[in-house]
Structures are given as C-alpha cells and as structure tokens.
Design a protein around this motif. Structure first.
Motif, PDB file in Angstrom:
ATOM      1  N   ALA A 118       0.845  -1.202   0.000  1.00 51.10           N
ATOM      2  CA  ALA A 118       0.000   0.000   0.000  1.00 51.10           C
ATOM      3  C   ALA A 118       0.883   1.256   0.000  1.00 51.10           C
ATOM      4  N   LYS A 119       1.981   1.198   0.739  1.00 56.16           N
ATOM      5  CA  LYS A 119       2.867   2.378   0.805  1.00 56.16           C
ATOM      6  C   LYS A 119       3.680   2.541  -0.470  1.00 56.16           C
ATOM      7  N   LEU A 120       4.175   1.412  -0.986  1.00 54.37           N
ATOM      8  CA  LEU A 120       5.117   1.489  -2.113  1.00 54.37           C
ATOM      9  C   LEU A 120       4.426   1.579  -3.462  1.00 54.37           C
ATOM     10  N   LEU A 121       3.391   0.765  -3.632  1.00 53.86           N
ATOM     11  CA  LEU A 121       2.828   0.593  -4.979  1.00 53.86           C
ATOM     12  C   LEU A 121       1.537   1.363  -5.207  1.00 53.86           C
ATOM     13  N   GLU A 122       0.895   1.816  -4.100  1.00 59.79           N
ATOM     14  CA  GLU A 122      -0.422   2.439  -4.277  1.00 59.79           C
ATOM     15  C   GLU A 122      -0.436   3.909  -3.873  1.00 59.79           C
ATOM     16  N   ALA A 123       0.744   4.445  -3.551  1.00 58.47           N
ATOM     17  CA  ALA A 123       0.799   5.807  -3.002  1.00 58.47           C
ATOM     18  C   ALA A 123       0.217   6.851  -3.961  1.00 58.47           C
ATOM     19  N   ASP A 124       0.267   6.565  -5.258  1.00 52.75           N
ATOM     20  CA  ASP A 124      -0.223   7.559  -6.218  1.00 52.75           C
ATOM     21  C   ASP A 124      -1.718   7.398  -6.536  1.00 52.75           C
ATOM     22  N   LYS A 125      -2.376   6.442  -5.925  1.00 56.16           N
ATOM     23  CA  LYS A 125      -3.799   6.219  -6.202  1.00 56.16           C
ATOM     24  C   LYS A 125      -4.642   7.215  -5.396  1.00 56.16           C
ATOM     25  N   PRO A 126      -5.751   7.667  -5.941  1.00 56.93           N
ATOM     26  CA  PRO A 126      -6.550   8.688  -5.257  1.00 56.93           C
ATOM     27  C   PRO A 126      -7.099   8.205  -3.911  1.00 56.93           C
ATOM     28  N   TRP A 127      -7.269   6.882  -3.766  1.00 53.64           N
ATOM     29  CA  TRP A 127      -7.839   6.345  -2.528  1.00 53.64           C
ATOM     30  C   TRP A 127      -6.773   5.935  -1.507  1.00 53.64           C
ATOM     31  N   GLN A 129      -4.655   7.471   0.527  1.00 55.24           N
ATOM     32  CA  GLN A 129      -4.604   8.089   1.861  1.00 55.24           C
ATOM     33  C   GLN A 129      -5.736   7.609   2.762  1.00 55.24           C
ATOM     34  N   GLN A 130      -6.846   7.210   2.134  1.00 60.44           N
ATOM     35  CA  GLN A 130      -7.963   6.670   2.932  1.00 60.44           C
ATOM     36  C   GLN A 130      -7.695   5.230   3.350  1.00 60.44           C
ATOM     37  N   ARG A 131      -7.051   4.477   2.446  1.00 64.76           N
ATOM     38  CA  ARG A 131      -6.858   3.043   2.702  1.00 64.76           C
ATOM     39  C   ARG A 131      -5.712   2.767   3.670  1.00 64.76           C
ATOM     40  N   LEU A 132      -4.670   3.570   3.576  1.00 67.86           N
ATOM     41  CA  LEU A 132      -3.446   3.278   4.339  1.00 67.86           C
ATOM     42  C   LEU A 132      -3.696   3.099   5.852  1.00 67.86           C
ATOM     43  N   PRO A 133      -4.477   3.981   6.488  1.00 64.66           N
ATOM     44  CA  PRO A 133      -4.699   3.783   7.934  1.00 64.66           C
ATOM     45  C   PRO A 133      -5.411   2.473   8.255  1.00 64.66           C
ATOM     46  N   VAL A 139      -2.237  -4.337  10.647  1.00 63.67           N
ATOM     47  CA  VAL A 139      -0.907  -4.746  11.133  1.00 63.67           C
ATOM     48  C   VAL A 139      -0.863  -4.592  12.653  1.00 63.67           C
ATOM     49  N   ARG A 140      -1.360  -3.456  13.141  1.00 62.74           N
ATOM     50  CA  ARG A 140      -1.316  -3.204  14.604  1.00 62.74           C
ATOM     51  C   ARG A 140      -2.072  -4.292  15.369  1.00 62.74           C
TER      52      ARG A 140
END
Ligand code: GTB
Length: 213
Positions: A118-127, A129-133, A139-140
C-alpha cells in the motif's frame, strides 16, 4: 555437498537485509553450514534457467546436490530439521516451533506485505490516503496479539527456534514504519534476534552485496 542459494544481484532495499535471502542466510549461519550465493538480476529471475528452479521467478532458491527448493519457509524448515539448535528435540515443542514458522508466514506476514505494498505501490492512487490507515491498523492488531502472547518472554516458546528466526525476519520489515516501536516488547524481541551472531553474519554477507556504492 555444496549448498547454493540465490539472492538479488542488487536488492532494492540497498542492504537493509529485507529481501528473503537474509532469512535463509541466517538459518544457514545458525546451522554453521557453509553456503554459496548465486546473484540473479530481475531480468534473469524470469528466464527459463531460473524458472526451472522457481516457478514464480523469485528469490530465494536453495540447491544441494540433486535437491532444488523454493519458498523461504520450506527452506528454513528443511535446514532446521537437519541441524541441532533450530528446532527442539521434544516432539511437542518441535511441533509448536514449526507452528510459529507458519504463523509468521501465513498470519503475521500477509498484513505486513499488504501495508508495504500500500505504501510502495499504491501511493499515487486517489484512494491511497484513505486506505493506508486501515491497512496499518490491521498490522497493529496482529502485532497487539503477538505482543500479548510474547509478554516478557525472551522467545516465542522456550528456547530460540526457527519459529523465532522467521517471526523476527517478518517483523523486521516494519521497522522503518515506526509501527514496531509501538510494541516495545516486540521491538526488543526483534533486537534480540538481530543481536545473534548468526544474524549479524547473515546481515553482513547480504550488505557486502547490496550496500550503496
Ligand atoms: N513466498 C516466497 C518466499 O517466501 O520465498 C516469496 C518470495 C519473494 O517474494 N521473493 C521476492 C522476489 O524475488 C524477494 S523478497 N521478488 C522479485 C520478483 O517478484 O520479481 C521480497 C522483498 C523484495 C524487496 C524488499 N526490499 O527491497 O525491501 C523486501 C522484500
């Protein structure tokens, strides 16, 4: 018989030891087994010679005489079963240590990989910032559960085993994110793994290949 493993000709992590050859190097160092490394380019991974060893065109692979293997979990287990020190002698304790290898690979590693992707390959996708958390929270949750299990123990189940080797290898990938440090007992657990002389030798060997020049 000579053992030969494959590793990246140049790992994208620049020597942080995060590619999966490091866990094989570590197991071989714990087992005091000498080994050779064949370095493979990204292009060569997808060519017939390498695909004959690894149907998915990845590293690591392991060759020893007639035997050729892929999948880091299978390789670490193979090494552990043949050497003293990576699996307990007692049958039940041995089964539990093997359980931790599988837990690392099939329960803890998947959300970590999802987060890394998500951090490396999807950072440029419009969604993104919503998905990352959401992905980070998955993981947490896994780490919280693992942290409860570990408590203030040194290793996951008694003495250090291949289960710890695999779990530490999987958790290491999280260090740069800061999430590991949210769980001080897990951060200390990973540090204990990294402090083992066998890990230090494995890390140095991959660094010698991958350090930025
Ligand atoms: N399930 C297999 C196993 O455990 O052996 C997965 C093997 C795998 O994903 N290998 C990766 C690979 O060969 C290298 S380790 N990828 C090349 C390809 O698919 O073409 C994954 C990895 C790569 C890079 C970093 N890094 O730079 O931080 C970390 C982890």
């Amino acid at each position: 018989m000579t053992i030969t493993i494959t590793a990246f000709e140049r790992s994208p992590d620049g020597g942080k030891g995060l590619a999966r050859d490091t866990r094989i190097r570590w197991a071989l160092e714990e087992a005091a087994e000498p080994y050779e490394v064949r370095l493979v380019s990204f292009r060569a991974l997808k060519e017939p010679a390498h695909l004959a060893l690894h149907p998915f065109g990845k590293i690591p692979t392991y060759e020893e005489g007639e035997l050729a293997m892929f999948e880091s979990g299978a390789i670490v287990l193979y090494i552990a079963e043949r050497h003293v020190g990576l699996l307990p002698k007692d049958a039940a304790a041995r089964a539990r240590a093997i359980t931790w290898i599988f837990a690392a690979l099939s329960t803890v590693e998947p959300p970590i990989l999802e987060f890394a992707n998500a951090k490396l390959l999807e950072a440029d996708k419009p969604w993104s910032q919503q998905r990352l958390p959401l992905v980070a929270d998955r993981v947490r949750e896994r780490l919280r559960q693992l942290s409860v299990h570990l408590g203030d123990a040194e290793w996951l189940d008694g003495a250090f085993s291949a289960g710890d080797l695999m779990m530490v290898s999987v958790l290491l990938r999280l260090r740069a994110s800061g999430i590991l440090d949210e769980f001080p007992n897990l951060a200390a657990y990973v540090a204990r793994g990294e402090a083992r002389p066998a890990y230090q030798r494995a890390f140095a060997a991959q660094l010698a290949v991958n350090a930025p020049r």
